[in-house]
Design an enzyme around this catalytic site. Structure first.
Site, PDB file in Angstrom:
ATOM      1  N   CYS A 142     -24.983 -28.866   6.939  1.00 49.39           N
ATOM      2  CA  CYS A 142     -25.361 -30.280   6.977  1.00 49.39           C
ATOM      3  C   CYS A 142     -26.054 -30.702   5.673  1.00 49.39           C
ATOM      4  O   CYS A 142     -25.432 -30.694   4.629  1.00 49.39           O
ATOM      5  CB  CYS A 142     -26.200 -30.579   8.214  1.00 49.39           C
ATOM      6  N   HIS A 235     -22.871 -29.528  12.401  1.00 49.26           N
ATOM      7  CA  HIS A 235     -23.792 -28.606  13.079  1.00 49.26           C
ATOM      8  C   HIS A 235     -23.068 -27.821  14.174  1.00 49.26           C
ATOM      9  O   HIS A 235     -23.358 -27.993  15.366  1.00 49.26           O
ATOM     10  CB  HIS A 235     -24.954 -29.380  13.693  1.00 49.26           C
ATOM     11  N   GLU A 237     -23.594 -24.974  15.107  1.00 44.98           N
ATOM     12  CA  GLU A 237     -24.557 -24.105  15.793  1.00 44.98           C
ATOM     13  C   GLU A 237     -25.368 -24.833  16.856  1.00 44.98           C
ATOM     14  O   GLU A 237     -26.100 -24.192  17.630  1.00 44.98           O
ATOM     15  CB  GLU A 237     -25.514 -23.478  14.763  1.00 44.98           C
TER      16      GLU A 237
END
Length: 302
Positions: A142, A235, A237
């Site tokens: 990001c 993102h 994750e």
């Protein structure tokens, strides 16, 4: 093989409850194998939450992994306890003589600032420069991806009219690359940002390749030719509820945020959103660890 986690790291209890394969420190030292050394530059304010997310994503690999957590010495964290930082984190001066198989630079809530206005920017620049000779492959996430593209290649970021928040569909552009091996042609991943890098600027750099993008969210995955620098403008994750927590946080602040796109069932902000990107995240991190870290790094760093 499991991921190696310190016995008392808070993320351990969460991951154990999810049946994530882990190994304690005592078991790890008895194995005749060198674990991959991964340095995590954690710039996120809620560091414990980010630790759990990244460790979960890194755990789905047959490799043994040992993570070191780095904090900025030029910035005081207001959202993570000093006791946690003192116990589990180190500074760049403490490890700059070391070499690492891989490094992750996380996102950070500073994207509305110019890079040079971020108080730890000079320190982060030193780390990114050091990584060229001391890290086999670095993954930027990001804002970390935008910062890496700016520092290494001079690619600017642009302010969006509104915040990009939601779960978006992306297309893989080159299925032959090991980084996206086993990906579907189209996959979902979360985004949460106010700024962006643009395709036209990236295509001007011969050393860079766009690997995946979204018609709605723009560029998602970029890498350089040798895989030593990988940039994820999203993102993958994130947990199931991360976008939800961000939305309700901004709502309480009176920011009047838009609902995250393609996230809630029937756009009900009090529903439990479906998890549609976990397998993509696991595959991305596994491919990175296997093909760009493990297969490339020397057994003994000199």
């Amino acid at each position: 093989m499991p991921i190696k986690i310190q016995n008392d790291l808070p993320a351990r209890a969460v991951l154990e409850s999810e049946n994530i394969f882990m190994m304690d420190e005592d078991r790890a030292v008895s194995q005749d194998i060198r674990p991959l050394e991964i340095l995590i530059v954690n710039l996120m304010p809620l560091k414990e939450e980010t630790e759990t997310q990244l460790l979960r994503a890194l755990s789905n690999t047959p490799l043994q992994i040992e993570c070191t957590y780095l904090m900025m010495s030029s910035h005081v964290s207001k959202n993570t306890s000093a006791s946690h930082l003192n116990k589990f984190y180190i500074t760049f001066d403490q490890i700059k003589q070391n070499r690492y198989d891989g490094m992750i630079i996380t996102g950070a809530p500073v994207e509305n600032l110019e890079y040079e206005e971020v108080n730890y920017w000079p320190e982060l620049v030193s780390i990114m420069e050091w990584s060229k000779t001391h890290v086999t492959s670095t993954m930027h996430i990001c804002w970390g991806a935008q910062a890496g593209l700016y520092y290494h290649y001079g690619i600017p970021k642009y302010q969006r009219k509104t915040k990009l928040s939601g779960v978006y569909s992306h297309k893989v552009l080159d299925r032959k690359l090991p980084l996206v091996r086993s990906f579907n042609d189209y996959f979902y991943a979360p985004h949460s940002r106010y700024t962006e890098v643009r395709e036209a600027d990236i295509r001007k750099v011969k050393d860079l390749k766009i690997v995946a993008k979204s018609d709605e969210a723009g560029i998602f995955l970029v890498m350089n030719q040798d895989g030593s620098q990988i940039f994820v403008q999203g993102h993958p994750e994130y947990d199931r509820m991360t976008l939800n927590n961000e939305y309700h946080r901004d709502l309480k602040k009176g920011l009047n945020p838009a609902l995250p796109v393609n996230y809630y069932v029937d756009n009900d902000p009090f529903s439990v959103p479906p998890l549609m990107w976990r397998s993509t995240a696991n595959t991305l991190y596994t491919n990175w660890l296997n093909f760009y870290v493990y297969q490339t790094t020397p057994y003994e760093w000199r």
